[in-house]
Design an enzyme around this catalytic site. Structure first.
Site, mmCIF file in Angstrom:
data_model
loop_
_atom_site.group_PDB
_atom_site.id
_atom_site.type_symbol
_atom_site.label_atom_id
_atom_site.label_comp_id
_atom_site.label_asym_id
_atom_site.label_seq_id
_atom_site.Cartn_x
_atom_site.Cartn_y
_atom_site.Cartn_z
ATOM 1 N N LYS A 145 -25.119 -67.652 -18.871
ATOM 2 C CA LYS A 145 -25.981 -68.565 -20.011
ATOM 3 C C LYS A 145 -25.254 -68.578 -21.500
ATOM 4 O O LYS A 145 -25.282 -69.254 -22.218
ATOM 5 C CB LYS A 145 -27.444 -68.513 -19.999
ATOM 6 C CG LYS A 145 -28.132 -68.800 -18.539
ATOM 7 C CD LYS A 145 -29.386 -68.428 -18.318
ATOM 8 C CE LYS A 145 -30.124 -68.734 -17.061
ATOM 9 N NZ LYS A 145 -31.196 -68.087 -16.602
ATOM 10 N N ASP A 176 -37.058 -72.966 -20.846
ATOM 11 C CA ASP A 176 -37.275 -72.671 -19.342
ATOM 12 C C ASP A 176 -38.191 -73.412 -18.581
ATOM 13 O O ASP A 176 -38.062 -73.508 -17.491
ATOM 14 C CB ASP A 176 -37.285 -71.075 -19.021
ATOM 15 C CG ASP A 176 -36.002 -70.509 -18.258
ATOM 16 O OD1 ASP A 176 -35.155 -71.390 -17.902
ATOM 17 O OD2 ASP A 176 -35.927 -69.214 -18.117
ATOM 18 N N GLN A 218 -35.751 -63.605 -19.159
ATOM 19 C CA GLN A 218 -35.157 -63.767 -17.699
ATOM 20 C C GLN A 218 -36.007 -63.126 -16.639
ATOM 21 O O GLN A 218 -36.624 -61.924 -16.932
ATOM 22 C CB GLN A 218 -33.705 -62.807 -17.677
ATOM 23 C CG GLN A 218 -32.984 -63.158 -16.292
ATOM 24 C CD GLN A 218 -32.381 -64.604 -16.054
ATOM 25 O OE1 GLN A 218 -32.073 -65.167 -16.971
ATOM 26 N NE2 GLN A 218 -32.597 -64.835 -14.758
#
Ligand code: NDP
Length: 294
Positions: free
Chosen positions: A54, A121, A98
């Protein structure tokens, strides 16, 4: 018959090129580049790889990334304090924690702490809740499910009125994917580990989306001839003939299913590249919203 292969790499690349253009325009107008903060807690090798990918993708698109690493021993308070700092930092437009977090940490509380305007996200409970409500829009939609829908749209697949079957009901893929499909007026069946007669259900699907994490589970006789099949699964299987000793396969048996499906997104090379592309797009959108609100 051989299915048309949906090239997620090429479609994802096009999205990333557009993102890079948008960033360049933003900078040319005198704004700072968008910023994405990544928060990695503990030492999960797969998570480390995802975060690195990412960050690299951000760099290529001109998005600044700020990497934060906390030890597996970090307390709930420490993780939430970091999120609070990032919420307050104007250089940060998107915050990505994450998942999964090490055991002992409450991921729902951490996700809840993220400013929903920086929730690129799309996992904040409010954003997920809005996804489940008629007439409400999430500020951001989770990247992998959104990437699936993007592929379907790019291939001009009719979603409205279609029978869609989603294999998997996880918080990060299956469930938000099913909710998105409902929002787009598909008739959706969600299957999981307790579902009975999976092949019987999946054979009804005009659009079949597999997100179970079971290597090559979906076989040719699970698929209605001509159906659109999206393979989200990414599984490692042993393969001594490769240098690494393993290879990646999806949840769909590609060789079999390509002979039956009308369209098939492979794995790797389908949804994976879209996930990152959607994250970059969300980050730029968040930066644009911040400029408008300033
Ligand atoms: P989870 O393990 O969180 O969820 C798996 C889901 O599949 C669960 O709902 C589970 O049911 C269901 N399931 C498991 N086994 C079966 C079975 N035999 N029959 C029917 N249903 C079953 O996985 P994720 O949702 O996180 O990920 C799914 C796959 O997608 C993985 O391969 C993952 O690597 C991949 N992935 C790919 C991404 C990408 O960018 N391409 C991003 C994220 C994930 P139950 O709820 O009953 O336990």
């Amino acid at each position: 018959m051989s299915a048309q292969i949906i090239d997620g790499k090429a479609i994802g690349l096009k999205v990333r090129e557009q993102v890079a253009k948008d960033v360049a325009e933003m900078v040319a107008e005198g704004y700072p580049p968008p910023g994405l903060a990544t928060v990695l807690v503990g030492e999960n090798p797969a998570s480390e790889v995802y975060v690195r990918m990412k960050q690299r993708a951000c760099a290529k698109a001109g998005i600044e990334s700020f990497g934060y690493i906390l030890p597996a021993t970090a307390t709930q308070e420490e993780v939430e304090n970091l999120v609070a700092e990032l919420n307050a930092d104007p250089k940060v437009n998107g915050i990505l924690v994450q998942l999964p977090l090490p055991s002992g940490l409450d991921d729902e509380r951490v996700l809840n702490a993220i400013d929903i305007e920086k929730d690129v996200d799309g996992f904040h409970p409010i954003n997920i809740g809005r996804l489940a409500q008629k007439g409400r829009e999430s500020m951001f939609v989770p990247c992998t499910p959104n990437g699936c829908l993007y592929l379907l749209d790019e291939m001009n697949v009719q979603i409205e009125g279609a029978n869609a079957v989603v294999l998997g009901r996880s918080n990060i893929v299956g469930m938000p994917l099913a909710l998105l499909l409902v929002k787009r007026d598909a008739t959706v069946t969600i299957c999981h580990s307790r579902s009975q007669d999976l092949p019987g259900i999946t054979r009804q699907a005009d659009i079949l989306l597999a997100a179970v994490g079971r290597p090559e589970m979906v076989k040719a006789d699970w698929v209605k001839p001509g159906a659109v099949v999206i393979d989200v699964g990414t599984n490692r299987i042993d393969d001594p003939s490769t240098e690494k000793g393993y290879r990646l396969v999806g949840d769909v048996d590609f060789d079999e299913v390509k002979e039956v499906a009308g369209m098939l997104s492979p794995s790797p090379g389908g949804v994976g590249p879209m996930t990152i592309a959607m994250l970059l797009r969300n980050t730029v959108r968040s930066a644009k919203m911040a400029h408008q609100n300033a």
